[in-house]
Design a protein around this motif. Structure first.
Motif, PDB file in Angstrom:
ATOM      1  N   LEU A   3       9.289 -46.124 -38.442  1.00 37.92           N
ATOM      2  CA  LEU A   3       9.495 -44.683 -38.303  1.00 37.92           C
ATOM      3  C   LEU A   3      10.225 -44.186 -39.540  1.00 37.92           C
ATOM      4  N   GLN A   4       9.911 -42.965 -39.922  1.00 30.56           N
ATOM      5  CA  GLN A   4      10.482 -42.433 -41.162  1.00 30.56           C
ATOM      6  C   GLN A   4      11.432 -41.271 -40.854  1.00 30.56           C
ATOM      7  N   ALA A   5      12.649 -41.370 -41.361  1.00 27.24           N
ATOM      8  CA  ALA A   5      13.603 -40.259 -41.234  1.00 27.24           C
ATOM      9  C   ALA A   5      13.294 -39.225 -42.314  1.00 27.24           C
ATOM     10  N   GLY A   6      13.467 -37.962 -41.968  1.00 31.27           N
ATOM     11  CA  GLY A   6      13.270 -36.895 -42.942  1.00 31.27           C
ATOM     12  C   GLY A   6      14.573 -36.566 -43.649  1.00 31.27           C
ATOM     13  N   ALA A   7      14.462 -36.138 -44.912  1.00 36.43           N
ATOM     14  CA  ALA A   7      15.669 -35.744 -45.656  1.00 36.43           C
ATOM     15  C   ALA A   7      16.206 -34.420 -45.105  1.00 36.43           C
ATOM     16  N   ILE A   8      17.495 -34.191 -45.320  1.00 37.46           N
ATOM     17  CA  ILE A   8      18.105 -32.941 -44.838  1.00 37.46           C
ATOM     18  C   ILE A   8      17.844 -31.808 -45.824  1.00 37.46           C
ATOM     19  N   THR A   9      17.957 -32.124 -47.132  1.00 34.10           N
ATOM     20  CA  THR A   9      17.707 -31.065 -48.123  1.00 34.10           C
ATOM     21  C   THR A   9      16.539 -31.454 -49.030  1.00 34.10           C
ATOM     22  N   LYS A  10      15.911 -30.435 -49.600  1.00 36.85           N
ATOM     23  CA  LYS A  10      14.772 -30.658 -50.495  1.00 36.85           C
ATOM     24  C   LYS A  10      15.189 -31.532 -51.671  1.00 36.85           C
ATOM     25  N   GLY A  11      14.483 -32.621 -51.867  1.00 36.68           N
ATOM     26  CA  GLY A  11      14.756 -33.525 -52.981  1.00 36.68           C
ATOM     27  C   GLY A  11      16.124 -34.181 -52.899  1.00 36.68           C
ATOM     28  N   GLN A  12      16.765 -34.115 -51.752  1.00 30.40           N
ATOM     29  CA  GLN A  12      18.149 -34.612 -51.561  1.00 30.40           C
ATOM     30  C   GLN A  12      19.067 -34.029 -52.627  1.00 30.40           C
ATOM     31  N   LYS A  13      18.804 -32.760 -52.970  1.00 34.17           N
ATOM     32  CA  LYS A  13      19.608 -32.139 -54.020  1.00 34.17           C
ATOM     33  C   LYS A  13      20.807 -31.393 -53.436  1.00 34.17           C
ATOM     34  N   GLY A  14      20.824 -31.239 -52.121  1.00 35.54           N
ATOM     35  CA  GLY A  14      21.982 -30.610 -51.490  1.00 35.54           C
ATOM     36  C   GLY A  14      22.045 -29.106 -51.637  1.00 35.54           C
ATOM     37  N   LYS A  15      20.923 -28.488 -52.052  1.00 29.27           N
ATOM     38  CA  LYS A  15      20.934 -27.039 -52.327  1.00 29.27           C
ATOM     39  C   LYS A  15      20.195 -26.228 -51.262  1.00 29.27           C
ATOM     40  N   GLU A  16      19.060 -26.742 -50.806  1.00 30.33           N
ATOM     41  CA  GLU A  16      18.184 -25.976 -49.927  1.00 30.33           C
ATOM     42  C   GLU A  16      17.685 -26.888 -48.808  1.00 30.33           C
ATOM     43  N   LEU A  17      17.699 -26.398 -47.570  1.00 33.25           N
ATOM     44  CA  LEU A  17      17.285 -27.257 -46.461  1.00 33.25           C
ATOM     45  C   LEU A  17      15.802 -27.611 -46.542  1.00 33.25           C
ATOM     46  N   ALA A  18      15.484 -28.836 -46.189  1.00 34.70           N
ATOM     47  CA  ALA A  18      14.085 -29.240 -46.052  1.00 34.70           C
ATOM     48  C   ALA A  18      13.529 -28.597 -44.779  1.00 34.70           C
ATOM     49  N   ASP A  19      12.207 -28.644 -44.613  1.00 33.02           N
ATOM     50  CA  ASP A  19      11.599 -28.063 -43.409  1.00 33.02           C
ATOM     51  C   ASP A  19      11.711 -29.079 -42.265  1.00 33.02           C
ATOM     52  N   ILE A  20      12.862 -29.036 -41.617  1.00 35.75           N
ATOM     53  CA  ILE A  20      13.199 -30.050 -40.607  1.00 35.75           C
ATOM     54  C   ILE A  20      12.241 -29.970 -39.404  1.00 35.75           C
ATOM     55  N   ASP A  21      11.960 -28.746 -38.951  1.00 35.38           N
ATOM     56  CA  ASP A  21      11.052 -28.589 -37.788  1.00 35.38           C
ATOM     57  C   ASP A  21       9.721 -29.290 -38.008  1.00 35.38           C
TER      58      ASP A  21
END
Ligand SMILES: NC(=O)N[C@@H](CC(=O)O)C(=O)O
Ligand SMILES: [Zn+2]
Length: 427
Positions: free
Chosen positions: A121-139
């Motif tokens: 199973l693959q966990a999704g990152a919290i932010t885009k590119g793990q850059k800590g600036k913008e949230l990834a599309d978690i939904d």
């Protein structure tokens, strides 16, 4: 296909069975658990003297796929998992590119379905590119089947962004798996911040690097109602923070890695980067707190933080080499040798922390040997003594400080979806 496992000590946290039972598997399901099963089966496994547990579930592995397949692939990582007794692993998203959208999640899940002998199973990152600036599309990653989000390898330093992510995770019903590291406070550290490490000329990582973010994330989980899971806890402070959080009804769970309960910073050889991992090996006080935290069920999970790197990368100086060690193929013997034999954990607690609790955290219908369940099973000989040999690993990674260590507890058979996916030569 049918398999009959005979004479083993069945340890099942779900039904609370701990005793001598036979287990009959037909196709991909456990069809019968009884004191003596007379039915015939195509394959009979004599598990005399062995633990029979639900297949192990590792909440924290790095499979390096996509992008760094010279270190590991979905296929080699899954083979290492099967060799180590694991039937399900959760891959962290610090891949190249970062696993931060549904297509990357789909890539790993499809590749695993096509060629992995176990569940990946693959966990999704919290932010885009793990850059800590913008949230990834978690939904959308959760809709794709990702059972958790994590920024593993770093922390989301922006507390507001982190809180937003927790709110979304709470709505989606997935846990937030937190790698706790105050990036500024790291200050170039490579090993624990203590006198022994400093004498070797290495820069230190203090306990506060971890504890500050652990406290922050617990506070944010309390405010958002998110399920917070603390990854690879290494400090006595983390254990206290989890204890307090649970006392206050905050939805928090926590994991400990085998290297953190087995070694201390005194074991670190400054000339060998196989002792370099993040978080680092800590002091005796920390190790004792982690072991007692596991014993007292403050700490819920044993996870490996399997972090393969190439030999070339790990031959670099301690400061220049990357953080991380492999763990899938050494977790069972280290847990048995350090925790079960030394009576910190009962075998039942071992099964809880390596299978039942991880399943609950991810919301999986696994971690059970009840009749009718999918047949993910591991058979372990707790008494077999052997020497860990990195050359026997199925992982591409050989970066372990445990090569040459004498241990007890050997994985004999791993069964996933009713199929034997690993079998030791002597069984
Ligand atoms: N643990 C490590 O030392 N390294 C991990 C990253 C991580 O789990 O933080 C890696 O990806 O190599
Ligand atoms: Zn991490």
């Amino acid at each position: 296909m049918s398999i009959l496992i005979k004479n083993g000590r069945v340890i099942d946290p779900d039904t609370r069975k701990d005793g001598r039972y036979d287990i009959l598997i037909e196709e991909d399901k456990i069809v019968k658990v009884d004191q003596e099963i007379k039915e015939e089966a195509e394959e009979v496994i004599d598990a005399e003297g062995c633990y029979v547990m639900p297949g192990l579930i590792d909440l924290h592995v790095h499979l390096r796929d996509p992008g760094q397949t010279y270190k590991e692939t979905v296929e080699t990582g899954a083979a290492a998992a099967a060799h180590g007794g694991f039937t399900t692993v959760l891959a962290m998203p610090n891949t190249k590119p970062v696993t931060d959208d549904r297509l990357n999640i789909r890539y790993v899940h499809n590749k695993a379905k096509a060629m992995a002998p176990i569940h990946v199973l693959q966990a999704g990152a919290i932010t885009k590119g793990q850059k800590g600036k913008e949230l990834a599309d978690i939904d959308s990653m959760v809709a794709e089947g990702s059972p958790a989000i994590s920024e593993d390898g770093r922390s989301v330093m922006d507390s507001l962004l982190c809180k937003e992510a927790m709110k979304i995770a709470a709505e989606c019903g997935v846990p937030v798996m937190a790698h706790c590291e105050d990036i500024d406070l790291m200050d170039g550290g490579v090993a624990n911040d203590d006198e022994y490490i400093r004498k070797q000329g290495l820069r230190g990582i203090s306990n506060a690097v971890e504890d500050i973010i652990a406290v922050r994330d617990v506070m944010l989980a309390g405010e958002t109602g998110a399920h917070l899971h603390l990854c690879h806890c290494s400090t006595y402070g983390s254990v206290e923070i989890v204890r307090q959080a649970k006392k206050h009804g905050i939805n928090v769970t926590a994991e400990v890695c085998p290297h953190h309960f087995t070694l201390t910073s005194k074991d670190v050889d400054a000339g060998d980067a196989n002792y370099k991992m993040n978080p680092p090996l800590r002091t005796k006080k920390d190790v004792e707190a982690l072991k007692r935290g596991l014993r007292d069920d403050i700490m819920d999970v044993i996870a490996t933080d399997h972090a393969p790197h190439s030999e070339e990368e790990k031959r670099r100086s301690f400061t220049a080499a990357p953080f991380g060690i492999v763990g899938l193929e050494t977790a069972v013997p280290l847990t048995i040798s350090e925790l079960v034999e030394k009576e910190y954990l009962t075998p039942m607690q071992m099964a809880e922390k390596m299978s039942y609790n991880p399943a609950k955290i991810l919301g999986l219908d696994k971690g059970s040997l009840a009749e009718g369940k999918i047949a993910d099973v591991v058979i372990i000989d707790p008494n077999e003594e052997y020497v860990i040999d990195k050359n026997t690993f199925a992982s591409k990674g050989r970066n372990t400080p445990f090569h040459g260590r004498t241990v007890r507890g050997k994985v004999k058979v791993t069964i996933c979806d009713g199929k034997v996916v690993y079998k030791d030569k002597q069984i």
